[in-house]
Design a protein around this motif. Structure first.
Motif, PDB file in Angstrom:
ATOM      1  N   THR A  15       0.837  -1.203   0.000  1.00 27.86           N
ATOM      2  CA  THR A  15       0.000   0.000   0.000  1.00 27.86           C
ATOM      3  C   THR A  15       0.871   1.251   0.000  1.00 27.86           C
ATOM      4  N   VAL A  16       1.920   1.249   0.822  1.00 25.00           N
ATOM      5  CA  VAL A  16       2.838   2.395   0.871  1.00 25.00           C
ATOM      6  C   VAL A  16       3.571   2.526  -0.467  1.00 25.00           C
ATOM      7  N   GLY A  17       3.935   1.401  -1.088  1.00 21.37           N
ATOM      8  CA  GLY A  17       4.599   1.428  -2.392  1.00 21.37           C
ATOM      9  C   GLY A  17       3.719   2.056  -3.463  1.00 21.37           C
ATOM     10  N   VAL A  18       2.429   1.722  -3.428  1.00 25.62           N
ATOM     11  CA  VAL A  18       1.473   2.309  -4.381  1.00 25.62           C
ATOM     12  C   VAL A  18       1.391   3.824  -4.173  1.00 25.62           C
ATOM     13  N   LEU A  19       1.375   4.240  -2.911  1.00 28.66           N
ATOM     14  CA  LEU A  19       1.322   5.671  -2.611  1.00 28.66           C
ATOM     15  C   LEU A  19       2.557   6.387  -3.156  1.00 28.66           C
ATOM     16  N   GLU A  20       3.729   5.792  -2.967  1.00 29.71           N
ATOM     17  CA  GLU A  20       4.963   6.404  -3.475  1.00 29.71           C
ATOM     18  C   GLU A  20       4.915   6.563  -4.991  1.00 29.71           C
ATOM     19  N   ARG A  21       4.420   5.532  -5.694  1.00 23.54           N
ATOM     20  CA  ARG A  21       4.299   5.620  -7.161  1.00 23.54           C
ATOM     21  C   ARG A  21       3.310   6.712  -7.552  1.00 23.54           C
ATOM     22  N   ASP A  22       2.188   6.783  -6.835  1.00 24.40           N
ATOM     23  CA  ASP A  22       1.197   7.822  -7.129  1.00 24.40           C
ATOM     24  C   ASP A  22       1.786   9.211  -6.946  1.00 24.40           C
ATOM     25  N   TYR A  23       2.549   9.398  -5.879  1.00 26.57           N
ATOM     26  CA  TYR A  23       3.144  10.703  -5.614  1.00 26.57           C
ATOM     27  C   TYR A  23       4.179  11.070  -6.666  1.00 26.57           C
ATOM     28  N   LYS A  24       4.897  10.098  -7.189  1.00 23.58           N
ATOM     29  CA  LYS A  24       5.889  10.399  -8.227  1.00 23.58           C
ATOM     30  C   LYS A  24       5.218  10.918  -9.492  1.00 23.58           C
ATOM     31  N   SER A  25       4.005  10.448  -9.755  1.00 29.71           N
ATOM     32  CA  SER A  25       3.334  10.861 -10.987  1.00 29.71           C
ATOM     33  C   SER A  25       2.565  12.171 -10.834  1.00 29.71           C
ATOM     34  N   ILE A  26       2.534  12.730  -9.633  1.00 30.19           N
ATOM     35  CA  ILE A  26       1.864  14.022  -9.449  1.00 30.19           C
ATOM     36  C   ILE A  26       2.785  15.118  -9.957  1.00 30.19           C
ATOM     37  N   ARG A  27       2.249  15.924 -10.848  1.00 31.82           N
ATOM     38  CA  ARG A  27       3.022  16.998 -11.456  1.00 31.82           C
ATOM     39  C   ARG A  27       3.158  18.141 -10.467  1.00 31.82           C
ATOM     40  N   GLU A 111      -4.655  22.996  -4.596  1.00 33.41           N
ATOM     41  CA  GLU A 111      -5.447  21.877  -5.130  1.00 33.41           C
ATOM     42  C   GLU A 111      -4.636  20.581  -5.116  1.00 33.41           C
ATOM     43  N   ILE A 112      -3.375  20.683  -5.521  1.00 30.07           N
ATOM     44  CA  ILE A 112      -2.512  19.496  -5.552  1.00 30.07           C
ATOM     45  C   ILE A 112      -2.279  18.975  -4.135  1.00 30.07           C
ATOM     46  N   VAL A 113      -2.097  19.885  -3.179  1.00 28.40           N
ATOM     47  CA  VAL A 113      -1.899  19.470  -1.787  1.00 28.40           C
ATOM     48  C   VAL A 113      -3.151  18.743  -1.278  1.00 28.40           C
ATOM     49  N   LYS A 114      -4.338  19.236  -1.643  1.00 31.59           N
ATOM     50  CA  LYS A 114      -5.577  18.544  -1.255  1.00 31.59           C
ATOM     51  C   LYS A 114      -5.602  17.135  -1.843  1.00 31.59           C
ATOM     52  N   VAL A 116      -2.993  15.351  -2.639  1.00 34.39           N
ATOM     53  CA  VAL A 116      -1.975  14.577  -1.918  1.00 34.39           C
ATOM     54  C   VAL A 116      -2.554  14.067  -0.598  1.00 34.39           C
ATOM     55  N   ARG A 117      -3.239  14.937   0.122  1.00 36.60           N
ATOM     56  CA  ARG A 117      -3.835  14.543   1.412  1.00 36.60           C
ATOM     57  C   ARG A 117      -4.911  13.480   1.230  1.00 36.60           C
ATOM     58  N   LYS A 118      -5.734  13.645   0.189  1.00 36.62           N
ATOM     59  CA  LYS A 118      -6.797  12.661  -0.066  1.00 36.62           C
ATOM     60  C   LYS A 118      -6.186  11.297  -0.405  1.00 36.62           C
ATOM     61  N   ALA A 120      -3.281  10.188   0.515  1.00 32.33           N
ATOM     62  CA  ALA A 120      -2.707   9.657   1.758  1.00 32.33           C
ATOM     63  C   ALA A 120      -3.805   9.041   2.620  1.00 32.33           C
ATOM     64  N   GLU A 121      -4.924   9.740   2.749  1.00 29.55           N
ATOM     65  CA  GLU A 121      -6.018   9.216   3.580  1.00 29.55           C
ATOM     66  C   GLU A 121      -6.587   7.919   2.991  1.00 29.55           C
ATOM     67  N   ASP A 122      -6.722   7.869   1.666  1.00 26.60           N
ATOM     68  CA  ASP A 122      -7.208   6.640   1.015  1.00 26.60           C
ATOM     69  C   ASP A 122      -6.275   5.467   1.305  1.00 26.60           C
ATOM     70  N   ASN A 123      -4.982   5.722   1.293  1.00 23.19           N
ATOM     71  CA  ASN A 123      -4.018   4.658   1.564  1.00 23.19           C
ATOM     72  C   ASN A 123      -4.017   4.265   3.037  1.00 23.19           C
ATOM     73  N   LYS A 124      -4.259   5.217   3.932  1.00 22.63           N
ATOM     74  CA  LYS A 124      -4.374   4.870   5.356  1.00 22.63           C
ATOM     75  C   LYS A 124      -5.619   4.009   5.591  1.00 22.63           C
ATOM     76  N   VAL A 125      -6.687   4.295   4.869  1.00 26.51           N
ATOM     77  CA  VAL A 125      -7.895   3.462   4.960  1.00 26.51           C
ATOM     78  C   VAL A 125      -7.581   2.039   4.490  1.00 26.51           C
ATOM     79  N   ALA A 126      -6.799   1.925   3.422  1.00 29.69           N
ATOM     80  CA  ALA A 126      -6.413   0.602   2.923  1.00 29.69           C
ATOM     81  C   ALA A 126      -5.590  -0.153   3.972  1.00 29.69           C
ATOM     82  N   VAL A 127      -4.692   0.547   4.650  1.00 28.79           N
ATOM     83  CA  VAL A 127      -3.890  -0.083   5.711  1.00 28.79           C
ATOM     84  C   VAL A 127      -4.810  -0.542   6.843  1.00 28.79           C
TER      85      VAL A 127
END
Length: 184
Positions: A15-27, A111-114, A116-118, A120-127
């Motif tokens: 789950t954390v790995g998926v989050l890291e990949r998602d963050y890398k693709s955020i412009r 908007e991008i920070v929002k 990012v937070r969303k 992160a929260e989705d991934n915490k729910v997955a955990v």
């Protein structure tokens, strides 16, 4: 029970790995090759990642340059970028495609920070869902009389410790990404 803890930790780590990949693709206003990770080109009927069809480089901090190995694919790559969700118009000069990343406005950064937070929260729910599933498995083992009540309590404590560890890691990743976005 060790197997259950191991599987739970692997799922949380993924789950954390998926989050890291998602963050890398955020412009984030800077040219970054990983924004193209999710863009595929229809290459002879097969969806192909751009990195497998072209050399992708960052000649300047805000410019990404794509030089296809097969010049006939230039239009297909341009079309794939236009239809993707990266939000940048490609500039085609007949040999290479350039993507110019405009500086982010304060409003767009927020908007991008929002986002990012969303994420992160989705991934915490997955955990937390992984934690819930693991605890249910523990209780099923107790019901089947394969482990004791003390084992269940110990297992729940270890699973909660894993959950806390990975939620903290997710929060740290989100804070780093927010800082990166707001400093640019």
């Amino acid at each position: 029970m060790k197997e259950l803890l191991k599987n739970t930790e692997e799922k949380m780590n993924k789950t954390v790995g998926v989050l890291e990949r998602d963050y890398k693709s955020i412009r984030a206003g800077r040219a970054n090759v990983s924004v193209l990770d999710r863009v595929t080109v229809d290459y002879y009927g097969c969806p192909t990642p751009i990195q497998q069809m072209a050399a992708v480089s960052v000649p300047e901090p805000r410019i990404l340059m794509i030089q296809p190995w097969d010049a006939s694919t230039l239009k297909d790559i341009e079309k794939a970028i236009l239809t993707s969700d990266i939000g940048i118009n490609p500039q085609n000069d007949g040999r290479v495609i350039r993507l110019s990343f405009p500086p982010l406005t304060e409003e767009r950064r927020k908007e991008i920070v929002k986002e990012v937070r969303k994420t992160a929260e989705d991934n915490k729910v997955a955990v937390r869902n992984t934690r819930r599933d693991a605890i249910e498995k523990l209780k099923a083992l107790k019901k089947a009389n394969t482990i004791t009540e003390d084992d269940v309590a110990d297992g729940e404590k270890q699973i909660q410790n894993l959950t806390d560890k990975y939620c903290k890691e997710i929060d740290e990743l989100a804070a780093l990404k927010e800082k990166e976005i707001m400093e640019i």
